[in-house]
Scaffold this active site. Structure first.
Site, mmCIF file in Angstrom:
data_model
loop_
_atom_site.group_PDB
_atom_site.id
_atom_site.type_symbol
_atom_site.label_atom_id
_atom_site.label_comp_id
_atom_site.label_asym_id
_atom_site.label_seq_id
_atom_site.Cartn_x
_atom_site.Cartn_y
_atom_site.Cartn_z
ATOM 1 N N GLU A 55 25.458 -54.501 42.776
ATOM 2 C CA GLU A 55 26.426 -55.847 42.304
ATOM 3 C C GLU A 55 27.489 -56.056 43.359
ATOM 4 O OE1 GLU A 55 27.816 -54.679 38.289
ATOM 5 O OE2 GLU A 55 29.820 -54.337 39.442
ATOM 6 N N HIS A 82 29.603 -58.955 35.818
ATOM 7 C CA HIS A 82 30.745 -58.012 35.056
ATOM 8 C C HIS A 82 31.967 -58.888 34.578
ATOM 9 C CE1 HIS A 82 31.379 -53.584 36.175
ATOM 10 N NE2 HIS A 82 32.095 -54.002 35.261
ATOM 11 N N ARG A 86 26.877 -49.913 33.283
ATOM 12 C CA ARG A 86 27.086 -49.712 34.851
ATOM 13 C C ARG A 86 25.614 -49.920 35.213
ATOM 14 N NH1 ARG A 86 31.545 -50.329 34.688
ATOM 15 N NH2 ARG A 86 33.400 -49.056 35.758
ATOM 16 N N ASP A 94 25.515 -57.539 32.428
ATOM 17 C CA ASP A 94 26.581 -57.841 32.954
ATOM 18 C C ASP A 94 27.162 -56.923 34.179
ATOM 19 O OD1 ASP A 94 29.103 -59.277 32.583
ATOM 20 O OD2 ASP A 94 29.968 -57.294 32.100
HETATM 21 P P1 NAD Z 1 33.998 -43.726 26.710
HETATM 22 O O1 NAD Z 1 34.184 -42.625 27.291
HETATM 23 O O2 NAD Z 1 34.980 -44.176 25.451
HETATM 24 O O3 NAD Z 1 32.479 -43.752 25.701
HETATM 25 C C1 NAD Z 1 31.579 -43.367 26.512
HETATM 26 C C2 NAD Z 1 30.471 -42.532 25.577
HETATM 27 O O4 NAD Z 1 29.226 -42.128 26.102
HETATM 28 C C3 NAD Z 1 31.082 -41.275 24.875
HETATM 29 O O5 NAD Z 1 31.144 -41.242 23.553
HETATM 30 C C4 NAD Z 1 30.299 -39.825 25.621
HETATM 31 O O6 NAD Z 1 30.134 -38.904 24.666
HETATM 32 C C5 NAD Z 1 28.806 -40.768 25.806
HETATM 33 N N1 NAD Z 1 28.059 -40.244 26.801
HETATM 34 C C6 NAD Z 1 28.402 -39.651 27.724
HETATM 35 N N2 NAD Z 1 27.543 -39.136 28.639
HETATM 36 C C7 NAD Z 1 26.556 -39.466 27.797
HETATM 37 C C8 NAD Z 1 24.756 -39.062 27.996
HETATM 38 N N3 NAD Z 1 24.344 -38.326 29.094
HETATM 39 N N4 NAD Z 1 23.979 -39.624 26.845
HETATM 40 C C9 NAD Z 1 24.614 -40.126 25.967
HETATM 41 N N5 NAD Z 1 25.908 -40.557 25.639
HETATM 42 C C10 NAD Z 1 26.706 -40.145 26.611
HETATM 43 O O7 NAD Z 1 33.770 -44.977 27.384
HETATM 44 P P2 NAD Z 1 33.980 -46.721 26.797
HETATM 45 O O8 NAD Z 1 35.260 -47.150 27.237
HETATM 46 O O9 NAD Z 1 32.964 -46.700 25.764
HETATM 47 O O10 NAD Z 1 33.245 -47.331 28.096
HETATM 48 C C11 NAD Z 1 31.755 -47.025 28.299
HETATM 49 C C12 NAD Z 1 31.407 -47.652 29.633
HETATM 50 O O11 NAD Z 1 31.418 -49.102 29.852
HETATM 51 C C13 NAD Z 1 32.015 -47.222 30.794
HETATM 52 O O12 NAD Z 1 31.815 -45.936 31.248
HETATM 53 C C14 NAD Z 1 31.971 -48.398 31.702
HETATM 54 O O13 NAD Z 1 30.990 -47.856 32.696
HETATM 55 C C15 NAD Z 1 31.464 -49.460 31.072
HETATM 56 N N6 NAD Z 1 32.631 -50.548 31.193
HETATM 57 C C16 NAD Z 1 32.068 -51.850 31.412
HETATM 58 C C17 NAD Z 1 33.100 -53.048 31.525
HETATM 59 C C18 NAD Z 1 32.508 -54.320 31.910
HETATM 60 O O14 NAD Z 1 33.424 -55.110 32.224
HETATM 61 N N7 NAD Z 1 31.098 -54.468 31.791
HETATM 62 C C19 NAD Z 1 34.274 -52.688 31.215
HETATM 63 C C20 NAD Z 1 34.717 -51.224 30.950
HETATM 64 C C21 NAD Z 1 33.719 -50.508 30.870
#
Ligand code: NAD
Length: 328
Positions: free
Chosen positions: A261, A293, A232, A256
Site C-alpha cells: 500500500e 487505510h 496490516r 482496508d
Molecule cells: P492490540 O494490541 O490492542 O490488540 C492486538 C491483539 O492481537 C492482542 O490481543 C494480541 O494478544 C493479539 N495478538 C498478537 N500476536 C498475535 C498472534 N500471533 N496471534 C493471534 N493474536 C495475536 O491492538 P489493536 O489496537 O486492537 O490494533 C490491532 C491492529 O489494527 C494494529 O496492530 C494495527 O496493525 C491495526 N490498525 C489498523 C488501523 C486502520 O486504520 N485500518 C488503525 C489502527 C490499528
C-alpha cells in the site's frame, strides 16, 4: 521541541496544529525513507505514520541528525526497527488506542457493503435502474464470525457482532475473560478459521503473523467465506488470496490495508498507470471491496491521535514516565 512531521496531508496539519501544546512543527508531505531522511536535520523529534520507513539504515541517519524521539501517529509500529532504535538511544512512542471503535466500525462497514451490495445499489439507482437482480445478500444474524486478535479493536468488533446476533469464534495468544463472558468462544487458529462464514483480522503484523492467511490456511475456510482485513496488509499472502477468489474458496474480500500500500494509498493515482498488477487484479473482482487505510479516519480518532501525540512529546520533554513507549 522542534518536530519534523512526515507524510502529512491537510487533515494532519489541521488536527496537529489545533492540539499542539507549544511545539515548533514543520510539515513535510514526503514519506520518511532513506531518500528523505535528511529533512530531519535540525530537529529534535520526528512524527511519523504507518507507511514511513524507519529501518536500521534510516535510524542510523536519524541518529546522526540528532533525532532523540520518534512519535508515531498510529498504534502499529511494524514499520520501525525497534531494536535498532533502542541501540541508538532513540525513544519511540506511539498512540496505542485512539479509537478502537473507528476501525471496528469500518470493518463492519466493509462486511455490510459486501454483503448487501449497497455500493452497487447506489450506482444503479442513480442511473434509474431499480432492479434487484444480483443484489441478494445474507443475514448476519446467527452467522459464524472468526475474529483473529481480540485486543482493543477486536473486542470493539466483537461487541458490534454481538449486537447483530452473530456466533463469534476467536483466536488470540491471550484470550480475554471479558469477551468469553459475552459469549466469544476461543479456539486454535485452525479451529477458529474452520467453517466460519466471515473471518476478520485484528492482530498486529509481527514475524509470527506475517502471511498468516496463506494457501494452507485458506484451505480451512468454508467455501464462499468472506475475509476482512483492517489490520496490516502483510497478514495476507495476496497471491494466495487472489487464487482463492478465482476458485471460489473466498466469496468476498474486504480490505482496508494492502501489503504494497505504501506506493499507492493516501494519494490520487487516477491519472497514472498503476503498475501493481496484484491490486489491479483485486480491483477487477466484483466481490472485492478496497478502501485505502481509512479505518482510523474519524473526527474522534484524529482528535485523540493529536492529543496523545503531544502528551507523548510533553512527557519526553519533561522527563515524565513514558507510558506509550514501544520496545521497553
Ligand atoms: P492490540 O494490541 O490492542 O490488540 C492486538 C491483539 O492481537 C492482542 O490481543 C494480541 O494478544 C493479539 N495478538 C498478537 N500476536 C498475535 C498472534 N500471533 N496471534 C493471534 N493474536 C495475536 O491492538 P489493536 O489496537 O486492537 O490494533 C490491532 C491492529 O489494527 C494494529 O496492530 C494495527 O496493525 C491495526 N490498525 C489498523 C488501523 C486502520 O486504520 N485500518 C488503525 C489502527 C490499528
Amino acid at each position: 521541541m522542534k518536530i519534523a512531521v512526515f507524510n502529512t496531508y491537510q487533515y494532519d496539519k489541521e488536527y496537529l496544529n489545533r492540539f499542539n501544546t507549544g511545539h515548533e512543527l514543520s510539515f513535510f508531505n514526503a514519506r520518511l525513507d532513506l531518500q528523505t531522511v535528511n529533512l530531519s536535520k535540525g530537529f529534535d523529534c520526528i512524527c511519523i505514520f504507518v507507511n514511513d520507513r524507519v529501518d536500521a539504515e534510516v535510524l542510523i541517519e536519524l541518529a546522526k541528525n540528532g533525532i532523540k524521539l520518534i512519535v508515531l501517529r498510529c498504534a502499529g509500529f511494524n514499520n520501525v526497527d525497534i531494536e535498532k532504535a533502542k541501540e541508538l538511544g532513540i525513544v519511540v512512542l506511539r498512540v496505542p488506542t485512539y479509537s478502537p471503535e473507528a476501525v471496528a466500525e469500518h470493518a463492519m462497514a466493509l462486511i455490510l457493503t459486501l454483503d448487501r451490495k449497497t455500493h452497487k445499489a447506489y450506482n444503479r439507482v442513480r442511473e434509474g435502474n431499480f432492479s434487484l437482480e444480483k443484489l441478494m445478500g445474507f443475514n448476519l444474524h446467527q452467522r459464524k464470525v472468526a475474529v483473529i486478535g481480540t485486543g482493543h479493536i477486536g473486542q470493539a468488533f466483537c461487541r458490534i457482532l454481538k449486537g447483530f446476533g452473530c456466533q463469534i469464534g476467536a483466536y488470540d495468544l491471550f484470550p480475554s475473560e471479558e469477551m468469553e463472558a459475552i459469549g466469544v468462544k476461543y479456539g486454535t487458529l485452525e479451529d477458529t478459521l474452520c467453517d466460519a462464514d466471515i473471518v476478520s483480522l485484528h492482530c498486529p503484523l509481527t514475524d509470527d503473523t506475517f502471511h498468516m492467511i496463506n494457501k494452507e490456511t485458506l484451505q480451512l475456510f468454508s467455501d464462499g467465506a468472506m475475509l476482512i482485513n483492517t489490520s496490516r496488509g502483510a497478514l495476507i499472502d495476496t497471491a494466495a488470496v487472489i487464487g482463492a477468489l478465482k476458485n471460489g474458496r473466498l466469496g468476498y474480500l474486504g480490505i482496508d490495508v494492502y501489503e504494497q500500500e505504501s506506493n499507492l494509498f493516501f494519494n490520487d493515482h487516477s491519472e497514472n498507470v498503476i503498475v501493481d498488477d496484484m491490486i489491479t487484479r483485486l480491483i477487477s473482482f466484483p466481490n472485492v471491496l478496497i478502501t485505502s487505510h481509512q479505518g482510523f479516519f474519524t473526527k474522534e480518532a484524529m482528535e485523540q491521535i493529536a492529543t496523545v501525540t503531544f502528551q507523548n512529546v510533553d512527557a519526553f520533554e519533561k522527563q515524565m514516565p513514558l507510558v506509550n513507549r514501544v520496545g521497553v
